[in-house]
Design an enzyme around this catalytic site. Structure first.
Site, PDB file in Angstrom:
ATOM      1  N   GLU A  91       0.816  -1.226   0.000  1.00  0.00           N
ATOM      2  CA  GLU A  91       0.000   0.000   0.000  1.00  0.00           C
ATOM      3  C   GLU A  91       0.840   1.262   0.000  1.00  0.00           C
ATOM      4  OE1 GLU A  91      -2.550  -0.630   3.366  1.00  0.00           O
ATOM      5  OE2 GLU A  91      -3.704  -2.175   2.381  1.00  0.00           O
TER       6      GLU A  91
ATOM      7  N   GLU B 124      -6.365  -7.920  -1.222  1.00  0.00           N
ATOM      8  CA  GLU B 124      -6.820  -7.947   0.169  1.00  0.00           C
ATOM      9  C   GLU B 124      -8.289  -7.564   0.230  1.00  0.00           C
ATOM     10  OE1 GLU B 124      -4.753  -5.524   2.981  1.00  0.00           O
ATOM     11  OE2 GLU B 124      -2.762  -6.065   2.255  1.00  0.00           O
TER      12      GLU B 124
END
Lengths: 649, 649, 649
Positions: C145, C297
């Site tokens: 991320e 995710e």
């Protein structure tokens, strides 16, 4: 001294000496027995490093003693003088963001600073040496409202020392903090620091241990001063004043080091329910050392630190003071004797207000002196409880860590949700730590126990015939804040006869209906859980069958579980059932807003509500406050009080 | 120059030189007389330390002069170039939390920095030397919206120097700050620092003195530049533009150093009551030096710094501009001439908008030029007032300190609550400082005077026959922020004929009903007080008898006290009574939303409301704006204006 | 591997090795094909600087491979170990206020730090070297991320280097940033710094370039790691997981460096419209590299980072997972396999929850494994779109700078306002950057294009027959954030046939009525503009005639302009008209809450609404999920899904 002590913080250094004589005269007029002196006197006693100026304090103590007023003498260590921060910036606290805080306020010290401690203890020793034999000295009052937290490098070193003592090895610390997650593993001790502003969520093990450390560091500070004082005056009791219901210091630990518990308490005049929270706090204070305690500070009228600070309405001060005595206080004191002319707290009311003695406030202060004198017989008497409420500081710190299912789960709210129905039913509980021996009680209430160190006291209490009730989100983690294998409620699973698959914090607008044969239909709120029943009986359930209240027989007793927060009226019904289940002695339910507490042989009645109420009081009594006979019933106006002793014969 | 000046900030360094000629042509088309040049030109004039680049400015000034446009020449000291902060980081300001602020914005300087001052004054001197004799130069405009505050160590040293001058000895400072409380006693001068983030409430004496110091430091900055300018151009007037109604600098002190007052004003197009606040600000500006003032900045349409920035509706610009002239402005100027293409304020509207001259905005700008030319006769004329409103900066700072009975007591709100009924009654007041000679007025309004330095001007005004009205929470502290012995209203007690036992800030939902023979029944709000009447007559009281409006004859006059905030309609009735009591000249009450002001012999009418209104105007007039005759009545549409001169004969 | 990958982040270092075997067994039971390993393993792999501990990872990979599970191997560079921050404090990020952030969380690195990069790349190289040939290795997962931003001095130097490359000379930089305003002109390169806390608004050119730089620095970080990996494993694809719809990194730029796009996505279970935002995000991910992507995710149930974190209701996980596949996902993965016992994310759900495999969550996880296996035929198949939505990161950064007409203009809101009606009409669009070749589309939607670098792609698209719709406040500035001369919409003026004089952000309570022959009467909100029509036809206008929707023929196509935000129902009608205008293939409008998407030859139906719905499905189909035949219509309960393949024959 016998009877209920009465007085307040007295800061004569704020006033010219000519005012002091008037002060003593007014104190005598008001029936003041005791004043606390010196809380903020460091800069006056030690105007420059190492200097001492005790002359003024000698005169103050002599004058008070001559006036028949005893002294709680404070160590002035809560507020170091500017020179300490100026010469030793490392004594100034650093906040979570890394800002070093300035002097110019109060409390600007790092509890871990050896420089601070050295200066503080030297002054404490000189103070104790000088006044050890002063006849006015009745008690030592250490510091003020201990609660300072610091994140500096000195603190970091102290924290590491504490962590070594707790965990032994770095490997143990890594395990305890679960540093395997997010690559937080420490490779050397000197890498370890307090929680500080970071890019995202901070390790909860680190935060929990830091909370423990901060509490221990403050208790250690207290102990250091107490030990100095005891060297000089082994027989003078030592206290430090708790700041309300505060999270930062473990109350059980700090009280364990004190000779007597004392408490500062400032209910909000705008909160019509403040008397319930007051009662809770007073019961806690009485419980901390299982005996009488001192109401060290309250306000005669308004405070200055809320956004809006209205005065207390006429009569409320009396009702609140008697409430404290009813729940175990042997002293009723104020911050402060005379309202300051200047400084940050000048709009905090005093016993002598800005308007002077010719004022409603001072007239109430005078009347209260007479009331407390009349209550002398109750001093030292115990309050006996059949119900105990578990309050555990480690759990408090842990359950309020962030990144939890709900950021709105506030432990005090949970405690209050259980305390309020007891209050409304006229039941006065004790508080106990989670590790207490519970065998003296019939009902034990665990509002929440997210963190469980040892379930054994609860288990053996129930096995031995006790009734236990446990609130939701309990039994989740061990003392390292690690989830019990197999899920919640972990070590309480067998005792409660259920397991929890998922917890569901509800939206504020969600109020699901629960049906229950035993409790009637009611609405729930805040929380529910997806449960698997493993032996418990379902007392109440949602429409879809999800259980929300359960009861499980275990040994000779019963363990209840509340998987939700019932609405207020249902909570009263539920606690009524719990008390019955526990075989508690029945007491009549008082009218709403009226408090009924028995201390020793005295039955206290206090009407906190707005209107007049009448209560049946079977038998013949005398009201200590009026000296009048009471027979059959009592009528109380707004803020009316009565202290009834059964009439012998 | 005579007449009303018209123009705006002109920042030609933002545009290629080829645009400059078009600018001058458009200015002439719009009737522009005056532009302000150089406000943000430091980095252009001194691209590297010590260098000077005046050539472009020579060309700009010559071009403007050739076009018949005069220049307000600015010292560019509000926005130092990046190189100053980069080379001398100690010139960058430090905030309350200890963050040193960066360049990349504007205003990044510490007003106490000698390094900043030295660089600033050297450039100012060179600027003055170069343009002293330029024929376009009409006025010096120093800096911009003075208001910078810094908490750095350089500031600390400056603050200590200021404190020594104010208090003389450290003992005096300790007394003034009441450092006996909370152990804040200073043992050496170098311990004293500005207020900085601290663990809890900061000493209010320290905060109040720091507010005074910050104001003085800014006035000192202004004076330093002014003195340099005067050396070169003793006859060119000097101003600096006030930023609205701002708290940071004492308006009376700063105006006292200026030759003429100037003002930046940005009413919110979304606030239907903005014209009332505008009127208040304009009256204050006129009062600061008791004469005409310059509207130095306003927006042609939208601004860019509110959360939502709508344009002004058609016609509003004209109404607002005429309003300023009516209340004493001799100039109507804008920020800025041409809307920027880039930078932080590009969405702040300009006289020439992004859409160019073929636009509603520019057409309104052109029309306004013609209107202002027509209003030339009013230039220099006075506005005469019988009513004065006291506005005192020290009180403003003091009453808004924290830890007060209410954190919502905002001085400007209190002033507005008194100004609004006067506005609605068609009365134009002056503003005065608390120390002013008030003998020229009939009614003096003191919205709040928490801090009283000297009650004598109020006392002698009333004794001499004047009517005074004082708002609640007045007479509380002396100039050291220390409560007067004996309580509130301290030195005003005898004058007002009452004393205050306790003050009661009300909840937002509390609106107690007041009954009054003189004013009718009304609701109060925000505040009430527990009063003891000592000679005053009760004009209005709550149902329980608590007085809320009182009147006390004193000498030949009368002193009123408002212990609450009456609802808006009751406030109009109350001020009507006050005006009558004071024997003020009766004026007709204008329709709601309509402003009526007389300046010199011109009667200005402005309709700020949404609908069309008609007003009676007895006698024969000529409207300066249209040249047309007006007889008996005037009809004004939305944003309609009239400027009526009585027709002789 | 073929089919849809299924699995999650697997962090075995959190668990004792005896749990690993159970993990693999459960994975097999659940149909897991793939796990991501090592995301947060830096401190475990390099416990002290320069050390390597790969043994445990060898065992993990061997065990997984033996169990038939492939591995996405992560570089652990998102979370440096404590020793890096401790030994090299300059690697710790500094926030806008100047606070250096601590370790104890994750992501604590400065992306510009050479020290960080050197340590990171050395470890990446060793990791790649060791596992290059491991048979379980299927893909490299770089960091996590990406989104770190830093304001430190090391960053400042890196920023200056980037600025030199972009602007060449300091004079160009001064022009681009419009530093002529507010005296911000830089005289030397070393004066230039990142935006940092300053007294007032910060230069928007500086802020925009800093946003570009931060994005580029992160892309550069990614590229540096990717290049190391490619040296060792030229054939193993490399990705990094996008964090939802995030502003910080330019999605087009980062995707351009990846071999495959992957995405982390956490819809709010409390938001009944979350499926629309999910669809938008999924379409964007598919568009970034024009092909299948990986859902890297999602949560099996609750997350832990919202204020309130309820679990997903039964069935929602399946619906959301199938939705991702329908919109192009070739993998459905989770954070994380097994819910943590400790650490900051222990209350983030896992595929194996705290309650263990005997739980609703794990049963849904098992069922989902079977579903995804049944969807294998769709893997690799494309989604074909006739409509494109322009999303441009530079515009995103620029339009949300401060000091704009409205502080509430949020680009994603604008995109959502255009996406929602398309979703409701059953139309699945692609996303494209502003510079894309648009010739493949029939309708191009530009929700907002405040910043225009090059209008040519839009112009030639319309000229060639396309239909374009542009939202308000477009065409305002060039790539330097400087307003186009002549006003808005600048280079789009000719194309749209209008110009804008002023923009008017509306109050939340303003809802002006618009009338339109084509669209019916409707209410507008949020915004309107004062327009001058220059050739466009007015499709809808306010009551006062102000146009709010316009259409302009240009070449063979048409360009529409929306000067306001129509209410939701009107937006659906408007987009219906736009689709018709564009000649898009008609599709039936699905019932509310139902999603209809065609991927390859499979027609996906997902019911996100609360109730049961029936849809007509002409022809004969087989549902891949059930294997059953579907003919004529399908009925879907809450969270019901179908994946229909036309039945041949």
């Amino acid at each position: 001294m016998s009877g209920i002590r009465y007085g307040g913080d007295y800061n004569p250094e704020q006033w010219p000496e000519e005012v002091w004589a008037e002060d003593v005269a007014l104190m005598r007029r008001a029936g003041v027995t005791t004043v606390t002196v010196g809380v903020f006197s460091w800069a006056r006693l030690e105007p420059r490093p190492g200097e001492r100026d005790f002359g003024w304090l000698d005169r103050v103590l002599d004058l008070l003693h001559a006036g028949g007023i005893e002294v709680f003498l404070a160590t002035p260590t809560a507020s170091p003088p500017p020179w300490l921060g100026h010469r030793f910036p490392e004594t100034l606290p650093v906040d979570f963001d890394g800002h070093r805080l300035a002097y110019g306020s109060r409390n600007q010290f790092c509890p871990s600073s050896p420089v601070y401690r050295e200066h503080a203890l030297a002054l404490v020793a000189d103070l104790a040496r000088r006044y050890a034999d002063h006849p006015a000295l009745a008690l030592w009052h250490v510091g003020n409202e201990l609660g300072q937290v610091c994140h500096c490098d000195v603190t970091a070193a102290h924290f590491r020392q504490w962590l070594r003592a707790r965990h032994g090895t770095l490997e143990e610390l890594n395990d305890a903090w679960h540093t395997a997650f997010w690559s937080q593993r420490y490779g050397a001790w000197d890498e370890v620091i307090p929680p500080r502003r970071a890019p995202y969520l901070i390790n909860p093990g680190q935060r929990l241990d830091f909370a423990r450390f901060c509490s221990d560091a403050l208790v250690e500070s207290f102990r250091a001063e107490r030990d100095v004082l005891r060297r000089f005056t082994p027989d003078v009791p030592v206290t430090t004043n708790f700041m309300g219901l505060q999270r930062t210091v473990d109350g059980w630990a700090l009280a364990g080091e004190e000779d007597v518990v004392s408490h500062d308490w400032y209910p909000d005049p705008d909160d019509p329910e403040s008397h319930v929270l007051s009662a809770l706090g007073f019961d806690l204070m009485r419980s901390l050392k299982r005996g009488p305690w001192l109401l060290m500070e309250q306000a005669a009228s308004a405070v200055n630190w809320r956004r809006r600070n209205p005065p207390k309405p006429a009569g409320q001060l009396r009702a609140q003071s008697v409430q404290a005595v009813a729940r175990g206080a042997d002293a009723v004191c104020f911050f402060q004797w005379r309202a300051s002319r200047g400084g940050a707290e000048k709009f905090h009311s005093g016993m002598v207000p800005h308007a002077g003695p010719d004022s409603r406030v001072f007239r109430e202060v005078e009347a209260l002196g007479a009331d407390l004198a009349a209550l002398a017989p109750v001093a030292g008497a115990p309050v006996v409880a059949e119900v105990a409420v578990v309050l555990d500081w480690e759990n408090w710190w842990a359950v309020e860590l962030d990144a939890h299912p709900s950021g709105d789960l506030d432990l005090l709210d949970r405690v209050r949700d259980c305390y309020r129905p007891l209050f409304e039913l006229g039941v006065t509980p004790d508080f106990v730590p989670a590790s207490a021996d519970l065998s003296a009680y019939r009902l034990v209430v665990v509002p929440n126990l997210y963190l469980v160190r040892d379930p054994e006291p609860l288990r053996s209490f129930v096995a031995g015939g006790g009734t236990l009730v446990v609130g939701f989100f309990s039994g989740v983690v061990d003392e390292r804040d690690q989830v019990f294998p197999g899920g919640y409620p972990g070590p309480l699973r067998e005792l409660l006869g259920l397991r929890v698959e998922e917890v569901v914090p509800l939206r504020p607008d969600e109020a699901p209906v629960c049906s229950s044969e035993a409790l009637g239909e009611f609405t729930a709120g805040f929380w529910r859980e997806d449960l698997v029943v493993e032996g418990a009986e379902v007392v109440a359930a949602l429409d879809d069958g999800t259980p929300v209240v359960l009861r499980h027989r275990h040994g000779a007793g019963a363990a209840w579980y509340m998987a939700t927060r019932p609405a207020a009226d249902a909570a009263v019904r539920l606690f009524g059932r719990l008390l019955a289940d526990a075989g508690a002695t029945p007491v009549p339910r008082p009218p709403r807003g009226v408090e009924v507490v028995r201390r020793g042989e005295v039955l206290f009645l206090v009407n906190h509500g707005a209107g007049e109420v009448s209560l049946d009081v079977p038998g013949a009594h005398v009201d200590l406050l009026t000296g009048g006979a009471v027979s059959g019933s009592v009528t109380l106006g707004r803020f009316g009080v009565a202290a009834l002793v059964p009439q012998s014969g």
